[in-house]
Design a protein around this motif. Structure first.
Motif, mmCIF file in Angstrom:
data_model
loop_
_atom_site.group_PDB
_atom_site.id
_atom_site.type_symbol
_atom_site.label_atom_id
_atom_site.label_comp_id
_atom_site.label_asym_id
_atom_site.label_seq_id
_atom_site.Cartn_x
_atom_site.Cartn_y
_atom_site.Cartn_z
ATOM 1 N N PHE A 1 66.492 44.250 81.057
ATOM 2 C CA PHE A 1 65.371 45.070 81.504
ATOM 3 C C PHE A 1 65.047 46.142 80.477
ATOM 4 C CE2 PHE A 1 63.465 48.440 84.241
ATOM 5 C CZ PHE A 1 62.387 47.698 84.707
ATOM 6 N N ASP A 2 64.049 45.868 79.622
ATOM 7 C CA ASP A 2 63.578 46.861 78.666
ATOM 8 C C ASP A 2 62.125 46.549 78.318
ATOM 9 O OD1 ASP A 2 63.660 44.689 76.947
ATOM 10 O OD2 ASP A 2 65.457 45.354 75.900
ATOM 11 N N ARG A 3 61.528 47.398 77.463
ATOM 12 C CA ARG A 3 60.103 47.238 77.128
ATOM 13 C C ARG A 3 59.829 45.895 76.458
ATOM 14 N NH1 ARG A 3 57.080 51.666 73.427
ATOM 15 N NH2 ARG A 3 57.308 52.899 75.327
ATOM 16 N N GLN A 4 60.701 45.454 75.559
ATOM 17 C CA GLN A 4 60.501 44.195 74.849
ATOM 18 C C GLN A 4 60.450 43.016 75.821
ATOM 19 O OE1 GLN A 4 63.771 42.984 72.392
ATOM 20 N NE2 GLN A 4 62.739 41.164 71.606
ATOM 21 N N THR A 5 61.398 42.975 76.735
ATOM 22 C CA THR A 5 61.457 41.870 77.687
ATOM 23 C C THR A 5 60.251 41.893 78.619
ATOM 24 O OG1 THR A 5 63.866 42.053 77.623
ATOM 25 C CG2 THR A 5 62.921 40.707 79.366
ATOM 26 N N PHE A 6 59.852 43.099 79.042
ATOM 27 C CA PHE A 6 58.689 43.211 79.913
ATOM 28 C C PHE A 6 57.443 42.676 79.210
ATOM 29 C CE2 PHE A 6 55.057 45.496 81.721
ATOM 30 C CZ PHE A 6 55.241 45.251 83.069
ATOM 31 N N SER A 7 57.294 43.017 77.937
ATOM 32 C CA SER A 7 56.148 42.547 77.158
ATOM 33 C C SER A 7 56.156 41.037 77.032
ATOM 34 C CB SER A 7 56.174 43.188 75.767
ATOM 35 O OG SER A 7 55.165 42.626 74.938
ATOM 36 N N ILE B 1 68.247 37.536 75.437
ATOM 37 C CA ILE B 1 67.569 38.489 76.319
ATOM 38 C C ILE B 1 67.228 37.866 77.668
ATOM 39 C CG2 ILE B 1 66.581 39.774 74.394
ATOM 40 C CD1 ILE B 1 63.895 38.380 74.998
ATOM 41 N N ILE B 2 67.380 36.551 77.795
ATOM 42 C CA ILE B 2 67.079 35.876 79.061
ATOM 43 C C ILE B 2 68.332 35.774 79.916
ATOM 44 C CG2 ILE B 2 66.322 33.714 80.128
ATOM 45 C CD1 ILE B 2 64.551 33.241 77.751
ATOM 46 N N ALA B 3 69.357 35.134 79.361
ATOM 47 C CA ALA B 3 70.633 34.982 80.067
ATOM 48 C C ALA B 3 71.637 35.927 79.414
ATOM 49 C CB ALA B 3 71.111 33.534 79.986
ATOM 50 N N GLN B 4 71.914 37.030 80.072
ATOM 51 C CA GLN B 4 72.760 38.048 79.464
ATOM 52 C C GLN B 4 74.206 37.568 79.374
ATOM 53 O OE1 GLN B 4 71.819 42.241 80.616
ATOM 54 N NE2 GLN B 4 70.460 41.286 82.106
ATOM 55 N N VAL B 5 74.830 37.879 78.249
ATOM 56 C CA VAL B 5 76.155 37.352 77.954
ATOM 57 C C VAL B 5 77.206 37.819 78.957
ATOM 58 C CG1 VAL B 5 76.795 39.228 76.380
ATOM 59 C CG2 VAL B 5 77.792 36.945 76.078
ATOM 60 N N CYS B 6 77.005 38.961 79.588
ATOM 61 C CA CYS B 6 77.993 39.462 80.553
ATOM 62 C C CYS B 6 78.161 38.497 81.727
ATOM 63 C CB CYS B 6 77.618 40.844 81.049
ATOM 64 S SG CYS B 6 76.004 40.953 81.858
ATOM 65 N N TYR C 1 65.779 43.337 90.593
ATOM 66 C CA TYR C 1 65.159 42.601 91.707
ATOM 67 C C TYR C 1 63.671 42.919 91.802
ATOM 68 C CZ TYR C 1 64.055 41.302 96.510
ATOM 69 O OH TYR C 1 63.470 40.777 97.629
ATOM 70 N N PHE C 2 63.334 44.209 91.774
ATOM 71 C CA PHE C 2 61.927 44.590 91.908
ATOM 72 C C PHE C 2 61.116 44.194 90.674
ATOM 73 C CE2 PHE C 2 63.519 47.477 95.242
ATOM 74 C CZ PHE C 2 62.639 47.113 96.254
ATOM 75 N N PHE C 3 61.746 44.202 89.519
ATOM 76 C CA PHE C 3 61.054 43.729 88.318
ATOM 77 C C PHE C 3 60.700 42.244 88.477
ATOM 78 C CE2 PHE C 3 61.557 41.562 84.158
ATOM 79 C CZ PHE C 3 60.424 42.066 83.549
ATOM 80 N N GLY C 4 61.649 41.470 89.007
ATOM 81 C CA GLY C 4 61.390 40.046 89.228
ATOM 82 C C GLY C 4 60.281 39.834 90.239
ATOM 83 N N LEU C 5 60.293 40.610 91.316
ATOM 84 C CA LEU C 5 59.234 40.490 92.315
ATOM 85 C C LEU C 5 57.874 40.819 91.717
ATOM 86 C CD1 LEU C 5 60.788 42.101 95.535
ATOM 87 C CD2 LEU C 5 60.443 39.675 95.040
ATOM 88 N N PHE C 6 57.864 41.847 90.846
ATOM 89 C CA PHE C 6 56.605 42.233 90.210
ATOM 90 C C PHE C 6 56.057 41.103 89.348
ATOM 91 C CE2 PHE C 6 54.528 43.839 86.367
ATOM 92 C CZ PHE C 6 53.416 44.455 86.926
#
Length: 404
Positions: free
Chosen positions: A172-178, A274-279, A375-380
């Motif tokens: 969740f950051d500006r790059q991923t949102f873009s 940036i899609i599937a986080q390594v953690c 969660y809310f980012f995904g819903l958006f």
């Protein structure tokens, strides 16, 4: 063209639900070592090209031949893997993508259903057992497959995998949102290719030069050509595969079934994905201990392309270790007592430094807050896509007609 009729190898309800569903597949090379490759969201079988070349020794498909089955090793002459019998690889298009069938209902897309597609392909080929490699969503499907028929799995490789559900949300950051906004707006192969590059690779890799051109320039042309050839994924296929990722979950019982089979597992991941986080991949590897090995590479989501040699080497090591019956103790590189996820480590450090339950409570609260934000980012993102589709369906009303 080689197609597998999914319902033909199934019984009862499954056969009825999958009546008419066809999975497009291709096989490469010949050998007693069988490898089934399952690709991820919006990908086609040829996305496995670097691994097919590295393991089977060719990217020329065995089209026009009848399914190979488990042929006599003495009759095999393979050019790939260094085992005496050679290698035969099968890669296929998941339902909803490429040349495979595209069901119109979301309920027809789950990782369990898609794992049954993979089993149908194995049955169609006559493969009793196989090494199973999956990437991203394909790795989720591979997990389900391994839990459903653990006796048919020789080894399991999970590339850029997560546990599904909220773990599918990107960093969740500006790059991923873009990137997410550009992905939703992409309507042409050119637009889709541009956003896919930023999704799949690190900036460092794309900025590197191959001769006079950057990798970005070269890959962009390849992506446009590939997307134009297969066509943009339909909304049915995309929404369905998203549903499969979102609803995916591995229960403790399923994980126990996998571990009880005793086959070796490699969890391979690009640390800058940036899609599937390594953690999340590390957490899954810990759950599959002591049969799992964690391989973390410098790369992005498509680490199989960005770090082809290292990934292929890791896969060959997995195959060789399985065939040589290496013990899980000698295979795993994870500690006997797993230290857990990052938050667990932080909690442990606070406890040692004299912090009390208040600090632990704060950490747990921060973790939950992070999940809520994701969660809310995904819903958006999902809502944005639905609103755009809704507006496109609205027809403008003529003023004259409205006044009459």
């Amino acid at each position: 063209m080689p197609f597998c009729d999914v319902g033909a190898s199934q019984n009862g309800v499954d056969a009825a639900l999958n009546n008419g569903i066809k999975i497009f597949y291709r096989t490469f090379g010949r050998g007693s070592t069988k490898i089934l490759m399952i690709i991820g969201l919006a990908g086609t079988h040829d996305s496995w090209g670097p691994q097919i070349k590295g393991l089977a020794g060719t990217v020329t498909a065995n089209d026009g031949e009848s399914p190979a089955g488990d042929r006599n090793p003495d009759e095999e002459k393979g050019g790939g893997h260094n085992a005496g019998g050679g290698v035969e690889v099968c890669a296929f298009d998941n339902r909803g993508m490429g040349r495979s069938s595209v069901p119109t209902k979301k309920s027809e897309y789950t990782t369990t259903i898609m794992a049954k597609d993979a089993i149908a392909v194995m049955d169609h080929l006559g493969w009793r057992k196989a090494h199973v490699f999956g990437h991203s969503m394909g790795a989720m499907i591979a997990c389900k497959l391994a839990a459903m028929v653990p006796e048919r799995i020789l080894s399991l490789a999970l590339l850029n995998v997560t546990g599904g559900g909220y773990e599918c949300f990107p960093k969740f950051d500006r790059q991923t949102f873009s990137i997410a906004m550009r992905f939703l707006k992409a309507k042409t192969p050119e637009q889709r290719a541009a956003v896919d590059l930023d999704t799949h690779y690190t900036k460092e890799y794309l900025g590197g030069y191959v001769g006079p051109k950057t990798r970005r320039e070269i890959l962009y042309q390849e992506y446009v050509k590939g997307i134009s050839a297969t066509g943009m994924q339909s909304s049915y296929g995309f929404d369905g595969q998203i549903n499969a990722c979102w609803t995916h979950k591995m229960s403790q019982t399923e994980l126990d079934w996998i571990k009880s089979a005793g086959f070796l597992i490699s969890v391979i991941h690009g640390r800058h994905d940036i899609i599937a986080q390594v953690c999340h991949a590390k957490r899954l590897a810990e759950k599959l201990h002591p049969f799992s090995r964690m391989v973390e590479l410098h790369g992005g989501h498509l680490v199989s392309h960005e770090r082809t040699e290292e990934v292929n080497q890791a896969l060959l090591e997995l195959i060789n270790a399985s065939e040589n019956k290496i013990s899980s103790h000698d295979w795993t590189n994870l500690p006997t007592k797993s230290s857990g996820w990052v938050v667990t480590q932080m909690s442990s450090n606070i406890t040692k430094s004299g912090g009390g339950s208040n600090q632990s409570y704060i950490i747990n609260s921060l973790q939950k807050l992070n999940l809520i934000l994701l969660y809310f980012f995904g819903l958006f993102v999902l809502a944005f896509g639905h609103v755009k589709r809704a507006f496109r369906t609205l027809k403008p009303v003529r003023v004259g007609a409205a006044l009459t």
